[in-house]
Structures are given as C-alpha cells and as structure tokens.
Design a protein around this motif. Structure first.
Motif, mmCIF file in Angstrom:
data_model
loop_
_atom_site.group_PDB
_atom_site.id
_atom_site.type_symbol
_atom_site.label_atom_id
_atom_site.label_comp_id
_atom_site.label_asym_id
_atom_site.label_seq_id
_atom_site.Cartn_x
_atom_site.Cartn_y
_atom_site.Cartn_z
ATOM 1 N N VAL A 17 -14.221 35.212 -21.410
ATOM 2 C CA VAL A 17 -15.512 35.202 -20.712
ATOM 3 C C VAL A 17 -16.052 33.782 -20.617
ATOM 4 C CG1 VAL A 17 -17.916 35.967 -20.854
ATOM 5 C CG2 VAL A 17 -16.077 37.584 -21.273
ATOM 6 N N VAL A 65 -16.563 46.298 -24.777
ATOM 7 C CA VAL A 65 -17.080 46.027 -23.436
ATOM 8 C C VAL A 65 -18.573 45.696 -23.488
ATOM 9 C CG1 VAL A 65 -17.443 46.998 -21.137
ATOM 10 C CG2 VAL A 65 -15.305 47.426 -22.349
ATOM 11 N N GLY A 66 -19.319 46.429 -24.312
ATOM 12 C CA GLY A 66 -20.743 46.126 -24.452
ATOM 13 C C GLY A 66 -20.979 44.726 -24.976
ATOM 14 N N LEU A 68 -18.977 42.187 -24.606
ATOM 15 C CA LEU A 68 -18.614 41.229 -23.557
ATOM 16 C C LEU A 68 -19.708 41.120 -22.510
ATOM 17 C CD1 LEU A 68 -14.824 41.962 -23.088
ATOM 18 C CD2 LEU A 68 -15.923 40.128 -24.379
ATOM 19 N N LEU A 69 -20.328 42.230 -22.172
ATOM 20 C CA LEU A 69 -21.443 42.179 -21.220
ATOM 21 C C LEU A 69 -22.621 41.394 -21.785
ATOM 22 C CD1 LEU A 69 -21.392 45.815 -19.807
ATOM 23 C CD2 LEU A 69 -20.721 43.712 -18.638
ATOM 24 N N ILE A 70 -22.934 41.639 -23.045
ATOM 25 C CA ILE A 70 -24.025 40.899 -23.690
ATOM 26 C C ILE A 70 -23.700 39.416 -23.744
ATOM 27 C CG2 ILE A 70 -25.204 40.539 -25.904
ATOM 28 C CD1 ILE A 70 -24.969 43.602 -26.314
ATOM 29 N N ALA A 72 -21.671 37.715 -21.771
ATOM 30 C CA ALA A 72 -21.674 37.140 -20.424
ATOM 31 C C ALA A 72 -23.101 36.871 -19.948
ATOM 32 C CB ALA A 72 -20.955 38.070 -19.450
ATOM 33 N N VAL A 73 -23.982 37.822 -20.176
ATOM 34 C CA VAL A 73 -25.380 37.636 -19.766
ATOM 35 C C VAL A 73 -26.022 36.507 -20.569
ATOM 36 C CG1 VAL A 73 -27.660 38.733 -19.751
ATOM 37 C CG2 VAL A 73 -25.666 39.977 -18.914
#
Length: 95
Positions: A17, A65-66, A68-70, A72-73
């Motif tokens: 990421v 996945v959660g 990675l989303l956190i 990335a944001v």
C-alpha cells in the motif's frame, strides 16, 4: 498465536500500500505498514473478544482488508497534510 499471521500479512500488504499511494517520498517508509499492523491487531483482538473464532473467514478478512483500508486512508490523509504544510512553509519563507 494466529494473530501473528494476521499481523505479518497486514504488515506485508501495508508495504505494498505504501508503494501504491502517490507521493511516498513525503512520508516514512514504515508509516503505512505500521498503521496497517496496529489496525490489524486492534480489529483482530476486538473480533476475538466479540466471540468470533480463529476459523471464521470474516475475522481474517476484516483484520487484513480492514487494516489495509485504514492504512490507505491514513496514509493519504497524512500525505495531503504534509503537502499542505510544506506549501505553507515554503510560502512563508518565500521559496
């Protein structure tokens, strides 16, 4: 013990990421993977406390996945904050 697998996976994917996000020269190389690892630890622990077992796929999906989303944001927001701060400092210095 299974939490280590989730943490290692989140950290390794967090490295990816970091390289996928633009302007990576404005943040440290370990920032996004560290955020991903910490988020994965929190998500995994909370879901374990909620009674979700190690064999449940939702635990793994959410914790990796959660995270990675956190990450990335958070990486995008921190980079944008750094760009804004740098631009303000350059303007103040007249550069």
């Amino acid at each position: 013990m299974y939490i280590l697998l989730a943490l290692i996976a989140a950290c390794a994917c967090g490295i990816g990421v970091h390289y996928l996000l633009p302007h990576r020269s404005l943040r440290g190389v370990a920032l996004v993977p560290a955020i991903a690892t910490a988020a994965s630890a929190v998500i995994y622990t909370v879901m374990q406390w909620a009674g979700i077992s190690d064999g449940n796929g939702w635990l793994w999906l959410a914790s990796i996945v959660g995270a990675l989303l956190i990450a990335a944001v958070a990486g995008a927001l921190l980079t944008q904050n750094r760009r804004t701060s740098d631009a303000a400092k350059k303007a103040a210095l007249g550069i």
